[in-house]
Design a protein around this motif. Structure first.
Motif, PDB file in Angstrom:
ATOM      1  N   ALA A 180      51.268  34.755  56.235  1.00  0.00           N
ATOM      2  CA  ALA A 180      50.056  34.202  55.630  1.00  0.00           C
ATOM      3  C   ALA A 180      49.541  32.999  56.416  1.00  0.00           C
ATOM      4  CB  ALA A 180      50.340  33.808  54.185  1.00  0.00           C
ATOM      5  N   SER A 181      50.461  32.195  56.932  1.00  0.00           N
ATOM      6  CA  SER A 181      50.063  31.027  57.728  1.00  0.00           C
ATOM      7  C   SER A 181      49.394  31.459  59.024  1.00  0.00           C
ATOM      8  CB  SER A 181      51.284  30.155  58.043  1.00  0.00           C
ATOM      9  OG  SER A 181      51.826  29.607  56.863  1.00  0.00           O
ATOM     10  N   VAL A 182      49.920  32.516  59.636  1.00  0.00           N
ATOM     11  CA  VAL A 182      49.324  33.026  60.877  1.00  0.00           C
ATOM     12  C   VAL A 182      47.955  33.647  60.595  1.00  0.00           C
ATOM     13  CG1 VAL A 182      49.624  34.600  62.829  1.00  0.00           C
ATOM     14  CG2 VAL A 182      51.614  33.435  61.859  1.00  0.00           C
ATOM     15  N   VAL A 183      47.866  34.401  59.502  1.00  0.00           N
ATOM     16  CA  VAL A 183      46.598  35.046  59.138  1.00  0.00           C
ATOM     17  C   VAL A 183      45.518  34.011  58.846  1.00  0.00           C
ATOM     18  CG1 VAL A 183      45.453  36.388  57.320  1.00  0.00           C
ATOM     19  CG2 VAL A 183      47.602  37.201  58.307  1.00  0.00           C
ATOM     20  N   SER A 184      45.897  32.907  58.216  1.00  0.00           N
ATOM     21  CA  SER A 184      44.899  31.881  57.886  1.00  0.00           C
ATOM     22  C   SER A 184      44.271  31.282  59.137  1.00  0.00           C
ATOM     23  CB  SER A 184      45.554  30.768  57.062  1.00  0.00           C
ATOM     24  OG  SER A 184      46.511  30.058  57.829  1.00  0.00           O
ATOM     25  N   ALA A 185      45.019  31.258  60.237  1.00  0.00           N
ATOM     26  CA  ALA A 185      44.488  30.738  61.499  1.00  0.00           C
ATOM     27  C   ALA A 185      43.821  31.818  62.327  1.00  0.00           C
ATOM     28  CB  ALA A 185      45.608  30.092  62.313  1.00  0.00           C
ATOM     29  N   HIS A 186      44.165  33.083  62.101  1.00  0.00           N
ATOM     30  CA  HIS A 186      43.593  34.203  62.859  1.00  0.00           C
ATOM     31  C   HIS A 186      43.152  35.310  61.897  1.00  0.00           C
ATOM     32  CE1 HIS A 186      44.990  32.545  66.720  1.00  0.00           C
ATOM     33  NE2 HIS A 186      46.110  32.233  66.074  1.00  0.00           N
ATOM     34  N   PRO A 187      42.164  35.040  61.046  1.00  0.00           N
ATOM     35  CA  PRO A 187      41.746  36.038  60.048  1.00  0.00           C
ATOM     36  C   PRO A 187      41.231  37.326  60.668  1.00  0.00           C
ATOM     37  CG  PRO A 187      40.174  34.216  60.178  1.00  0.00           C
ATOM     38  CD  PRO A 187      41.370  33.808  60.958  1.00  0.00           C
ATOM     39  N   GLU A 188      40.730  37.241  61.903  1.00  0.00           N
ATOM     40  CA  GLU A 188      40.215  38.443  62.565  1.00  0.00           C
ATOM     41  C   GLU A 188      41.330  39.420  62.922  1.00  0.00           C
ATOM     42  OE1 GLU A 188      41.643  35.799  65.797  1.00  0.00           O
ATOM     43  OE2 GLU A 188      40.562  35.523  63.904  1.00  0.00           O
ATOM     44  N   MET A 189      42.584  38.956  62.908  1.00  0.00           N
ATOM     45  CA  MET A 189      43.733  39.809  63.235  1.00  0.00           C
ATOM     46  C   MET A 189      44.643  40.029  62.022  1.00  0.00           C
ATOM     47  SD  MET A 189      44.852  38.368  67.005  1.00  0.00           S
ATOM     48  CE  MET A 189      46.067  39.676  67.195  1.00  0.00           C
ATOM     49  N   ALA A 190      44.083  39.886  60.848  1.00  0.00           N
ATOM     50  CA  ALA A 190      44.897  39.936  59.633  1.00  0.00           C
ATOM     51  C   ALA A 190      45.706  41.228  59.523  1.00  0.00           C
ATOM     52  CB  ALA A 190      44.009  39.764  58.407  1.00  0.00           C
ATOM     53  N   ASP A 191      45.051  42.369  59.741  1.00  0.00           N
ATOM     54  CA  ASP A 191      45.742  43.651  59.584  1.00  0.00           C
ATOM     55  C   ASP A 191      46.870  43.802  60.589  1.00  0.00           C
ATOM     56  OD1 ASP A 191      44.074  44.293  57.528  1.00  0.00           O
ATOM     57  OD2 ASP A 191      42.748  45.585  58.714  1.00  0.00           O
ATOM     58  N   GLN A 192      46.601  43.427  61.851  1.00  0.00           N
ATOM     59  CA  GLN A 192      47.641  43.562  62.873  1.00  0.00           C
ATOM     60  C   GLN A 192      48.824  42.625  62.603  1.00  0.00           C
ATOM     61  OE1 GLN A 192      44.297  43.168  63.375  1.00  0.00           O
ATOM     62  NE2 GLN A 192      43.786  43.584  65.532  1.00  0.00           N
ATOM     63  N   VAL A 193      48.506  41.388  62.210  1.00  0.00           N
ATOM     64  CA  VAL A 193      49.566  40.414  61.951  1.00  0.00           C
ATOM     65  C   VAL A 193      50.458  40.870  60.806  1.00  0.00           C
ATOM     66  CG1 VAL A 193      50.004  38.094  61.031  1.00  0.00           C
ATOM     67  CG2 VAL A 193      48.367  38.408  62.896  1.00  0.00           C
ATOM     68  N   LEU A 194      49.853  41.328  59.712  1.00  0.00           N
ATOM     69  CA  LEU A 194      50.632  41.747  58.553  1.00  0.00           C
ATOM     70  C   LEU A 194      51.464  42.988  58.861  1.00  0.00           C
ATOM     71  CD1 LEU A 194      48.032  41.167  55.694  1.00  0.00           C
ATOM     72  CD2 LEU A 194      50.026  39.772  56.246  1.00  0.00           C
ATOM     73  N   ALA A 195      50.878  43.923  59.618  1.00  0.00           N
ATOM     74  CA  ALA A 195      51.604  45.147  59.965  1.00  0.00           C
ATOM     75  C   ALA A 195      52.799  44.832  60.863  1.00  0.00           C
ATOM     76  CB  ALA A 195      50.675  46.141  60.649  1.00  0.00           C
ATOM     77  N   VAL A 196      52.580  43.974  61.862  1.00  0.00           N
ATOM     78  CA  VAL A 196      53.657  43.614  62.784  1.00  0.00           C
ATOM     79  C   VAL A 196      54.751  42.830  62.060  1.00  0.00           C
ATOM     80  CG1 VAL A 196      54.214  42.160  64.774  1.00  0.00           C
ATOM     81  CG2 VAL A 196      52.273  43.716  64.889  1.00  0.00           C
ATOM     82  N   ALA A 197      54.353  41.910  61.188  1.00  0.00           N
ATOM     83  CA  ALA A 197      55.335  41.113  60.450  1.00  0.00           C
ATOM     84  C   ALA A 197      56.195  42.009  59.558  1.00  0.00           C
ATOM     85  CB  ALA A 197      54.624  40.053  59.609  1.00  0.00           C
ATOM     86  N   ALA A 198      55.558  42.939  58.863  1.00  0.00           N
ATOM     87  CA  ALA A 198      56.300  43.843  57.980  1.00  0.00           C
ATOM     88  C   ALA A 198      57.260  44.724  58.773  1.00  0.00           C
ATOM     89  CB  ALA A 198      55.325  44.705  57.179  1.00  0.00           C
ATOM     90  N   THR A 199      56.767  45.236  59.917  1.00  0.00           N
ATOM     91  CA  THR A 199      57.619  46.070  60.765  1.00  0.00           C
ATOM     92  C   THR A 199      58.803  45.277  61.305  1.00  0.00           C
ATOM     93  OG1 THR A 199      55.694  47.384  61.416  1.00  0.00           O
ATOM     94  CG2 THR A 199      57.668  47.586  62.772  1.00  0.00           C
ATOM     95  N   SER A 200      58.533  44.052  61.738  1.00  0.00           N
ATOM     96  CA  SER A 200      59.592  43.186  62.248  1.00  0.00           C
ATOM     97  C   SER A 200      60.639  42.924  61.172  1.00  0.00           C
ATOM     98  CB  SER A 200      58.994  41.858  62.723  1.00  0.00           C
ATOM     99  OG  SER A 200      60.005  40.947  63.082  1.00  0.00           O
ATOM    100  N   ASN A 201      60.175  42.715  59.942  1.00  0.00           N
ATOM    101  CA  ASN A 201      61.106  42.447  58.841  1.00  0.00           C
ATOM    102  C   ASN A 201      61.993  43.661  58.559  1.00  0.00           C
ATOM    103  OD1 ASN A 201      61.676  40.191  57.027  1.00  0.00           O
ATOM    104  ND2 ASN A 201      61.217  41.624  55.381  1.00  0.00           N
ATOM    105  N   ILE A 202      61.396  44.844  58.640  1.00  0.00           N
ATOM    106  CA  ILE A 202      62.163  46.069  58.410  1.00  0.00           C
ATOM    107  C   ILE A 202      63.192  46.263  59.524  1.00  0.00           C
ATOM    108  CG2 ILE A 202      62.028  48.591  58.339  1.00  0.00           C
ATOM    109  CD1 ILE A 202      59.305  48.251  56.958  1.00  0.00           C
TER     110      ILE A 202
END
Length: 421
Positions: free
Chosen positions: A207-229
């Protein structure tokens, strides 16, 4: 179950775990972030209060019985975790090198910085449990399997787990926000670092990364979730066979000297010596089955046949893993057998994978955490003198562990992304 005193432990476990689940999570806003206190924390606190209160404290024999039950409860937790690995195994083949290599940051970040700090602060053998990882759910099983639930190393895991649960999301949110503000890291590398193995920490950092880069929200969330898995997929094997032995060896190397006065004082802290208590497998399994079904049904809002069948599957896997460990005389740890068999049973290529995944999926993972930490709380009274010797030391060690785990993972991911692209 013929022992009236053992019924005390079973009833307390069911009542406290069910009560904690009924209370539910509590969210405490802290500026832009928030502290989420999950039911598992209520269970741990309630169990600890019951086992350590002065009016009529839980007997040492009952606390020892709770420790024996907890030894299998953490394996039940691993069984549930294993069924999340199989369906996502394809991610390991699809992930780029950066996603895989960032796990090195989580592995070595805590050991490289937090472990020496803990040694400097004289945390004793608890150092190993507190610093071989940031100590999420799987760490209980790893340390319990290797050192036992009454070890100093286990108390280190417990201390770090409580610290991370209460402050981890807020802390990593601030760290990720600060790292993002430097504008020196690729947003995707920052997202990869968020996959520390904790859903709440991952969400807070992303969420902190998305707040600074809202244009990349989908990519950031997808990568973060994949990394967590991926951290979840690799974390158990890396932790059991690499991180934990490495932390133990480094701790031994750093403490090869005569003990200081403060360390000798910690060694002579009053210890409540619990009697040796053996609780048969045929007794523990029904207690966990009934308690698990009740707590999971509360989490789901009602009992269902799929929850009962799901728990039967989890119990069967638990017994299979214990059987493998006994047949191999411990050469194959029960936890590793459970994780491996469960993952293989739910891969896309398994003929029973879809059925097992959908059925066990109705068993809430966090409800098992509530059950496990509640029984851990019931065994906590005898450990309080030793936990007090850790005390405030877990705060700086915990901060450094989370900081190092995230930032080193980001640095590794940034380097790997540069090579990959």
């Amino acid at each position: 179950m013929r022992s009236p005193r053992l019924w005390i432990v079973a009833i307390l476990l069911l009542a406290l775990a069910a009560g904690a689940q009924l209370i539910g999570p509590a969210v405490i806003p802290v500026g832009a972030a928030a502290i989420t206190i999950l039911p598992m924390v209520w269970g741990l606190i309630a169990g600890g209060a019951v086992s350590s209160q002065k009016w009529k404290p839980l007997g040492l024999d009952l606390q020892a019985a709770a420790s024996a039950i907890m030894g299998l409860a953490v394996l039940l937790l691993c069984a549930r975790l294993s069924f999340t690995i199989g369906p996502n195994i394809q991610l390991l083949f699809e992930a780029g090198p950066a996603l895989l290599l960032q796990e090195l940051g989580h592995l070595f970040g805590t050991i490289a910085l937090a472990l020496p700090l803990a040694v400097l602060l004289r945390m004793g053998p608890a150092t190993v449990g507190a610093t071989f990882s940031i100590d999420r759910e799987g760490s209980f099983a790893m340390v319990s399997e290797r050192y036992g639930p009454d070890s100093d190393q286990y108390r280190g895991v417990l201390s770090m787990y409580v610290f991370g649960t209460l402050f981890g999301a807020v802390l990593i949110s601030l760290i990720a926000s600060l790292a993002t503000s430097f504008n020196i890291f690729d947003p995707l590398a920052l997202a990869m670092g968020a996959g520390v193995g904790s859903g709440s920490m991952m969400a807070a950092a992303a969420a902190s990364v998305v707040s600074a880069h809202p244009e990349m929200a989908d990519q950031v969330l997808a990568v973060a979730a994949t990394s967590n898995i991926i951290t979840g997929l690799l974390g158990v094997y890396v932790g059991m066979y690499v991180a934990l032995p490495l932390a133990d060896r480094i701790y031994g190397a750093l403490t090869k000297r005569s003990k200081t006065t403060s360390e000798r004082k910690a060694d002579t802290a009053p210890r409540a010596v619990a009697p040796s208590v053996t609780v048969p497998l045929t007794t523990i399994v029904p207690i966990l089955f009934v308690g698990g079904v009740i707590v999971s049904s509360i989490a789901a809002g009602g009992v269902s046949r799929s929850i009962i069948v799901g728990y039967l599957i989890l119990t069967g896997l638990l017994l299979l893993g214990v059987g493998v460990a006994r047949l191999t005389r411990g050469k194959i740890a029960a936890m590793i057998a459970i994780i491996t068999i469960g993952a293989l049973a739910t891969t896309p290529w398994s003929p029973i994978g879809d059925f097992v995944s959908s059925t066990v999926g109705t068993v809430d993972f966090l409800s098992i955490c509530t059950l496990t930490l509640t029984v851990a709380g019931l065994s906590l009274g005898k450990d309080l003198p030793l936990l007090k010797t850790i005390g405030w030391k877990i705060v700086p060690v915990g901060i450094v562990a989370i900081l190092a785990s995230y930032l080193l993972s980001v640095v590794v991911a940034e380097f790997a992304l540069g090579l990959w692209h």
